[in-house]
Write a protein that holds these residues in place. Structure first.
Motif, PDB file in Angstrom:
ATOM      1  N   GLU A 296      30.297  37.202  42.925  1.00 39.14           N
ATOM      2  CA  GLU A 296      30.407  37.996  44.159  1.00 39.14           C
ATOM      3  C   GLU A 296      31.520  37.458  45.053  1.00 39.14           C
ATOM      4  O   GLU A 296      32.305  38.226  45.624  1.00 39.14           O
ATOM      5  CB  GLU A 296      29.068  37.985  44.892  1.00 39.14           C
ATOM      6  N   LEU A 299      34.951  38.513  43.623  1.00 38.30           N
ATOM      7  CA  LEU A 299      35.337  39.893  43.939  1.00 38.30           C
ATOM      8  C   LEU A 299      35.697  40.047  45.413  1.00 38.30           C
ATOM      9  O   LEU A 299      36.606  40.806  45.768  1.00 38.30           O
ATOM     10  CB  LEU A 299      34.208  40.854  43.584  1.00 38.30           C
ATOM     11  N   TYR A 300      34.991  39.315  46.260  1.00 36.64           N
ATOM     12  CA  TYR A 300      35.270  39.393  47.700  1.00 36.64           C
ATOM     13  C   TYR A 300      36.692  38.936  48.015  1.00 36.64           C
ATOM     14  O   TYR A 300      37.340  39.457  48.928  1.00 36.64           O
ATOM     15  CB  TYR A 300      34.259  38.526  48.460  1.00 36.64           C
ATOM     16  N   PRO A 303      41.774  41.840  46.365  1.00 37.76           N
ATOM     17  CA  PRO A 303      42.024  43.150  46.979  1.00 37.76           C
ATOM     18  C   PRO A 303      41.303  44.241  46.198  1.00 37.76           C
ATOM     19  O   PRO A 303      41.040  44.105  44.997  1.00 37.76           O
ATOM     20  CB  PRO A 303      43.546  43.307  46.873  1.00 37.76           C
ATOM     21  N   GLN A 304      41.007  45.337  46.865  1.00 38.05           N
ATOM     22  CA  GLN A 304      40.211  46.400  46.250  1.00 38.05           C
ATOM     23  C   GLN A 304      40.846  46.941  44.969  1.00 38.05           C
ATOM     24  O   GLN A 304      40.151  47.188  43.980  1.00 38.05           O
ATOM     25  CB  GLN A 304      40.009  47.542  47.247  1.00 38.05           C
ATOM     26  N   LYS A 305      42.152  47.106  44.954  1.00 36.62           N
ATOM     27  CA  LYS A 305      42.816  47.669  43.772  1.00 36.62           C
ATOM     28  C   LYS A 305      42.672  46.749  42.567  1.00 36.62           C
ATOM     29  O   LYS A 305      42.449  47.221  41.446  1.00 36.62           O
ATOM     30  CB  LYS A 305      44.297  47.930  44.073  1.00 36.62           C
ATOM     31  N   GLN A 306      42.776  45.443  42.795  1.00 33.46           N
ATOM     32  CA  GLN A 306      42.604  44.498  41.690  1.00 33.46           C
ATOM     33  C   GLN A 306      41.160  44.508  41.191  1.00 33.46           C
ATOM     34  O   GLN A 306      40.910  44.436  39.985  1.00 33.46           O
ATOM     35  CB  GLN A 306      43.015  43.096  42.130  1.00 33.46           C
ATOM     36  N   THR A 307      40.206  44.599  42.115  1.00 31.12           N
ATOM     37  CA  THR A 307      38.800  44.674  41.737  1.00 31.12           C
ATOM     38  C   THR A 307      38.524  45.906  40.892  1.00 31.12           C
ATOM     39  O   THR A 307      37.808  45.842  39.878  1.00 31.12           O
ATOM     40  CB  THR A 307      37.914  44.707  42.999  1.00 31.12           C
ATOM     41  N   GLN A 308      39.102  47.025  41.266  1.00 28.36           N
ATOM     42  CA  GLN A 308      38.894  48.270  40.521  1.00 28.36           C
ATOM     43  C   GLN A 308      39.462  48.167  39.106  1.00 28.36           C
ATOM     44  O   GLN A 308      38.837  48.625  38.144  1.00 28.36           O
ATOM     45  CB  GLN A 308      39.538  49.440  41.279  1.00 28.36           C
ATOM     46  N   LYS A 311      37.176  45.880  37.023  1.00 22.86           N
ATOM     47  CA  LYS A 311      35.961  46.578  36.590  1.00 22.86           C
ATOM     48  C   LYS A 311      36.267  47.581  35.482  1.00 22.86           C
ATOM     49  O   LYS A 311      35.480  47.738  34.537  1.00 22.86           O
ATOM     50  CB  LYS A 311      35.314  47.287  37.774  1.00 22.86           C
ATOM     51  N   SER A 338      49.568  51.461  40.424  1.00 18.44           N
ATOM     52  CA  SER A 338      48.685  50.469  41.052  1.00 18.44           C
ATOM     53  C   SER A 338      48.100  49.535  39.995  1.00 18.44           C
ATOM     54  O   SER A 338      47.900  48.342  40.234  1.00 18.44           O
ATOM     55  CB  SER A 338      47.569  51.155  41.842  1.00 18.44           C
ATOM     56  N   ARG A 374      28.855  48.313  38.531  1.00 17.24           N
ATOM     57  CA  ARG A 374      29.778  49.434  38.798  1.00 17.24           C
ATOM     58  C   ARG A 374      29.153  50.464  39.724  1.00 17.24           C
ATOM     59  O   ARG A 374      27.959  50.599  39.815  1.00 17.24           O
ATOM     60  CB  ARG A 374      30.196  50.087  37.479  1.00 17.24           C
TER      61      ARG A 374
END
Length: 374
Positions: A296, A299-300, A303-308, A311, A338, A374
């Protein structure tokens, strides 16, 4: 006696070491016949423990000084040299004062960085930036290896790390020192195949054709099954070959994951009892639960794009053509561009691997956790 025979960290001796008989014989034969090696396999296949196993054999232990230098954390030439010196000193200390004094007497360039405890035992306290002239210190280390009263075997682990050093001629310098150090043999161990192959198999690089390339594969299923059944049996427990095969296939025979799961299954099985097939999923979930907070936090920090993208790769399993529109559309990613921007960063951070264009999550437990979040 070790309470759990499925060792997950380090080398605990031949009793707890699975197979690798052919590899052990090959490596010892190559060493004792004057060869240097490049030992290559993905991380967590057990390269370092195999080296320790080879070094623990009587033929080696009784006739050589052996050193393992892990440079995975080294970010510079200076740090690599300091790690070499520290590792050699730590290996020599148990062998007696005369032995380690011979080494320290060779290191005039960093002598102020050696401290002594109340019993007169030395400790390497040299700060990385205190190695003011690493080339001189490295030269002293190699002079010691050449003059040692026994032949030396030196393993440099995660050797591909030298490609990240700013100093331009590290490869050439090391190649020259290795070439003229007749009293030592070297094994250069690495987990990033493309970098290791480039170092040792490119005609333009200094180490070209200077070593025997040796690739390490997974332990065969039949050998690992025999090992597991025996480890359970001699400790009054039982496990079926079918359960071992299930674990082996789930984790593609990769040593670390097999040992980690078997360690958990062993601990979940009572004495004089059989391991249940239902326990495999429970064991995996237990291990993931232990690391959930770490995942956790990981992931925190992304950045959101890397997390996406991370996943998406976890869901795909073995992902190809990451920058195609089809991949982005399948997993709801913003755009191929991206993905293209995120992938090098995820590779650099060691979160994913790329083998011949196939991308995977490096930590298979993380991959399972990502699939479920997810």
């Amino acid at each position: 006696m070790t309470e759990n025979p499925f060792i997950t960290t380090g080398y605990a001796g031949e009793k707890y070491f699975c197979d690798r008989k052919n590899e052990t014989a090959d490596i010892i034969r190559l060493f004792t016949n004057g060869n240097n090696l490049a030992l290559i396999s993905p991380r967590r296949y057990g390269k370092t423990d195999l080296i320790r196993h080879c070094f623990a054999q009587d033929e080696i232990k009784n006739n050589y000084y052996t050193f393992i230098v892990d440079i995975y954390t080294a970010k510079s030439y200076q740090e690599m040299v300091s790690l070499m010196g520290k590792s050699i000193l730590e290996e020599l200390k148990p062998k007696g004062r005369v032995v380690w004094e011979n080494f320290l007497n060779a290191l005039s360039s960093i002598r102020p960085g050696i401290t002594y405890d109340m019993q007169g035992m030395p400790t390497w306290t040299v700060e990385f930036d205190a190695v003011s002239n690493p080339t001189v210190t490295l030269d002293e280390i190699f002079k010691y290896l050449q003059s040692a009263d026994k032949p030396c075997l030196v393993a440099i682990d995660e050797f591909q790390q030298i490609t990240k050093f700013e100093k331009d001629n590290v490869e050439a310098m090391l190649r020259t020192k290795v070439q003229y150090c007749s009293n030592a043999r070297f094994v250069f161990s690495g987990s990033q195949r493309h970098l290791m192959s480039s170092i040792f198999n490119s005609p333009a690089r200094p180490f070209y054709q200077s070593v025997t390339n040796y690739s390490l594969d997974v332990i065969p299923l039949d050998k690992y099954t025999e090992f597991c059944l025996n480890m359970f049996k001699i400790n009054g427990k039982e496990i079926s070959a079918e359960i071992v095969e299930d674990v082996y296939n789930k984790f593609e025979g990769i040593t670390y994951y097999l040992q980690r799961i078997m360690n958990e299954l062993y601990s979940m099985t009572d004495a004089n009892d059989n391991c249940s097939a239902d326990n495999v999923d429970r064991a995996v979930q237990n291990i993931i639960k232990y690391s959930a907070n770490i995942y956790e936090d990981l992931l925190y920090q992304l950045p959101q794009k890397q997390t996406q993208v991370l996943k998406a790769i976890a869901l795909e399993g073995k992902a190809k053509n990451l920058t195609s529109g089809k991949f982005s559309k399948k997993y709801g990613l913003l755009s191929p561009s991206s993905v293209k921007a995120a992938v090098p960063i995820l590779l650099e951070r060691g979160l994913i691997t790329n083998t011949n264009g196939v991308y995977e999550i490096y930590d298979k437990f993380l991959a399972i956790w990502l699939e479920k979040t997810r």
